[in-house]
Design a protein around this motif. Sequence first.
Motif, PDB file in Angstrom:
ATOM      1  N   PRO A   1       0.809  -1.223   0.000  1.00 16.96           N
ATOM      2  CA  PRO A   1       0.000   0.000   0.000  1.00 16.96           C
ATOM      3  C   PRO A   1       0.845   1.276   0.000  1.00 16.96           C
ATOM      4  CG  PRO A   1      -0.847  -1.571   1.586  1.00 16.96           C
ATOM      5  CD  PRO A   1       0.487  -2.087   1.143  1.00 16.96           C
ATOM      6  N   ALA A   2       1.969   1.242   0.735  1.00 19.75           N
ATOM      7  CA  ALA A   2       2.846   2.411   0.745  1.00 19.75           C
ATOM      8  C   ALA A   2       3.411   2.672  -0.643  1.00 19.75           C
ATOM      9  CB  ALA A   2       3.976   2.216   1.749  1.00 19.75           C
TER      10      ALA A   2
ATOM     11  N   GLU B   1       1.167   7.056  -6.499  1.00 16.94           N
ATOM     12  CA  GLU B   1       0.086   7.997  -6.832  1.00 16.94           C
ATOM     13  C   GLU B   1       0.511   9.440  -6.621  1.00 16.94           C
ATOM     14  OE1 GLU B   1      -4.512   9.028  -5.461  1.00 16.94           O
ATOM     15  OE2 GLU B   1      -3.477   7.289  -4.613  1.00 16.94           O
ATOM     16  N   HIS B   2       1.307   9.690  -5.573  1.00 24.04           N
ATOM     17  CA  HIS B   2       1.626  11.072  -5.205  1.00 24.04           C
ATOM     18  C   HIS B   2       3.005  11.538  -5.685  1.00 24.04           C
ATOM     19  CE1 HIS B   2      -1.646  10.096  -2.375  1.00 24.04           C
ATOM     20  NE2 HIS B   2      -1.913  11.390  -2.426  1.00 24.04           N
TER      21      HIS B   2
ATOM     22  N   ASP C   1      -9.120   6.096  -7.328  1.00 28.20           N
ATOM     23  CA  ASP C   1      -7.735   5.617  -7.268  1.00 28.20           C
ATOM     24  C   ASP C   1      -7.189   5.635  -5.843  1.00 28.20           C
ATOM     25  OD1 ASP C   1      -7.764   5.244  -9.983  1.00 28.20           O
ATOM     26  OD2 ASP C   1      -6.765   7.150 -10.446  1.00 28.20           O
ATOM     27  N   GLY C   2      -7.636   6.587  -5.046  1.00 25.46           N
ATOM     28  CA  GLY C   2      -7.138   6.702  -3.686  1.00 25.46           C
ATOM     29  C   GLY C   2      -7.489   5.524  -2.798  1.00 25.46           C
ATOM     30  N   TRP C   3      -8.482   4.717  -3.218  1.00 23.61           N
ATOM     31  CA  TRP C   3      -8.863   3.544  -2.436  1.00 23.61           C
ATOM     32  C   TRP C   3      -7.918   2.360  -2.649  1.00 23.61           C
ATOM     33  CZ3 TRP C   3     -12.248   2.432   1.375  1.00 23.61           C
ATOM     34  CH2 TRP C   3     -13.196   3.388   1.703  1.00 23.61           C
ATOM     35  N   VAL C   4      -7.160   2.374  -3.727  1.00 19.58           N
ATOM     36  CA  VAL C   4      -6.330   1.214  -4.068  1.00 19.58           C
ATOM     37  C   VAL C   4      -5.339   0.872  -2.959  1.00 19.58           C
ATOM     38  CG1 VAL C   4      -4.607   0.302  -5.683  1.00 19.58           C
ATOM     39  CG2 VAL C   4      -6.622   1.506  -6.553  1.00 19.58           C
ATOM     40  N   PRO C   5      -4.559   1.837  -2.420  1.00 17.91           N
ATOM     41  CA  PRO C   5      -3.643   1.475  -1.323  1.00 17.91           C
ATOM     42  C   PRO C   5      -4.359   0.897  -0.110  1.00 17.91           C
ATOM     43  CG  PRO C   5      -3.085   3.628  -2.203  1.00 17.91           C
ATOM     44  CD  PRO C   5      -4.400   3.249  -2.801  1.00 17.91           C
ATOM     45  N   THR C   6      -5.551   1.435   0.196  1.00 20.71           N
ATOM     46  CA  THR C   6      -6.300   0.947   1.363  1.00 20.71           C
ATOM     47  C   THR C   6      -6.726  -0.496   1.181  1.00 20.71           C
ATOM     48  OG1 THR C   6      -7.123   3.177   1.799  1.00 20.71           O
ATOM     49  CG2 THR C   6      -8.312   1.349   2.817  1.00 20.71           C
ATOM     50  N   VAL C   7      -7.245  -0.817   0.002  1.00 19.41           N
ATOM     51  CA  VAL C   7      -7.710  -2.184  -0.251  1.00 19.41           C
ATOM     52  C   VAL C   7      -6.532  -3.148  -0.293  1.00 19.41           C
ATOM     53  CG1 VAL C   7      -8.976  -3.681  -1.834  1.00 19.41           C
ATOM     54  CG2 VAL C   7      -9.742  -1.333  -1.469  1.00 19.41           C
TER      55      VAL C   7
ATOM     56  N   TYR D   1      -4.073  -7.983 -10.939  1.00 16.64           N
ATOM     57  CA  TYR D   1      -4.861  -6.989 -11.671  1.00 16.64           C
ATOM     58  C   TYR D   1      -5.956  -6.393 -10.788  1.00 16.64           C
ATOM     59  CZ  TYR D   1      -2.336  -9.122 -15.476  1.00 16.64           C
ATOM     60  OH  TYR D   1      -1.319  -9.596 -16.281  1.00 16.64           O
ATOM     61  N   LEU D   2      -5.691  -6.387  -9.478  1.00 21.01           N
ATOM     62  CA  LEU D   2      -6.688  -5.892  -8.542  1.00 21.01           C
ATOM     63  C   LEU D   2      -6.908  -4.391  -8.689  1.00 21.01           C
ATOM     64  CD1 LEU D   2      -8.567  -6.675  -6.225  1.00 21.01           C
ATOM     65  CD2 LEU D   2      -6.683  -6.223  -4.637  1.00 21.01           C
ATOM     66  N   ALA D   3      -5.850  -3.630  -8.943  1.00 22.40           N
ATOM     67  CA  ALA D   3      -5.990  -2.171  -9.047  1.00 22.40           C
ATOM     68  C   ALA D   3      -6.952  -1.770 -10.160  1.00 22.40           C
ATOM     69  CB  ALA D   3      -4.620  -1.518  -9.231  1.00 22.40           C
TER      70      ALA D   3
END
Length: 412
Positions: free
Chosen positions: A145-146, A152-153, A235-241, A222-224
Amino acid sequence: MPVAVYVLGLSVFALGTSEFMLSGLLPPLADDMNVSIPTAGLLISAFAIGMVIGAPLLAVATLRLPRRTTLIALIAVFGLGQVAGALAPTYEVLFASRVISALACAGFWAIGAAVAMAMVPLGTRARAMAVMLGGLSIANVLGVPAGAFLGEHFGWRSAFWAVAVASAIALGGVLTLIPRIPLPDEKPRLTRELTIFRDRQVWLAVAVTALAAGGVFCAFSYLAPLLTDVAGLDDGWVPTVLGLFGLGALIGTAIGGRYADAHLFGVLISGITASTVLLVVLALTASNQLAVVTVTFLLGVSAFYTGPALNARIFNIASAAPTLAGATTTAAFNLGNTGGPWLGGAVIDADFGFASTAWAGAAMTALAIALTTLSLRFHRRAAASKIVTSSAPASASASAPSNRPECPLPNA
């Protein structure tokens, strides 16, 4: 549990983060490198191919080298591979850096597992592997996730720089906390270790491991895009999931490590069956955001719940060749990590959609259940044969007096 085992688990954190972080970086990486998402997904397969080739190759090449020195060299090369990936100007250079990193990662896994197995009693092997796999689970909880957050950032290259730093920390841990491990009095012989491959149970264990791992990572790789394009999450939910998957992996590893030594086949069959059911549910509910998030967490639990048992199974049946047993385990997992993403990319390229990766993964894990059942049948047959063989001399001894003339009793 020796402190060295925990140091190996810490090192595996860096290795695992690099291996799996691309699952959250594929979209930006594909855009930057001007390739399709399935093509970018081949970077995951490239790493796995390097692991498959590197594990036995480096296990053989370092068979008679000092274990600690070998571990130091391999983690150093791995870290340099991350730097090369961060600086890669083209897709081809990035692909090559992934293969080189994977070779070093494979060697570290194989030799590290053999070192861990050698330092603990037979009855705690699954627990020792659970510690090492715990590093992998924490990589999924925090590292992956990190990496997605950094990608992303700050761009996907920042994730590679972060893993390079983690590798340097792991190198320091190996240098300072891993003791010198003396080579055995009788040097390992390759010809003797290769005899493990005459056992059909070894090949069955390899197939089960590859299919169980491949089925899960066929979908996970291919989860993202599934989360964003099918479920409609931001997109911001991807690290959380991804973090939830890792949290599930950590829980699964802890539970599996606790019970695998005593109930190995029970853990295998229940865990792989759970993964199969969850993959089917994921395929059916891919457009439901709550269902996808929940299933992702549970899939992390089921996939890593079987990890200690899959590792211990190969070491138990190949105990005569500890070095190649570690290499075989590493290669088996990464055969799955190669075949799974490849199959997932193939069904996406065939226009079946991102959700189809879960169906393909479920087919792989269903086959793993069938082979596990076959392996259990062979195991029970071999155990029954040993019981009959061990009781035969006693039976023969008990019946022997009736086949000999009776000796006269001595006079009083």
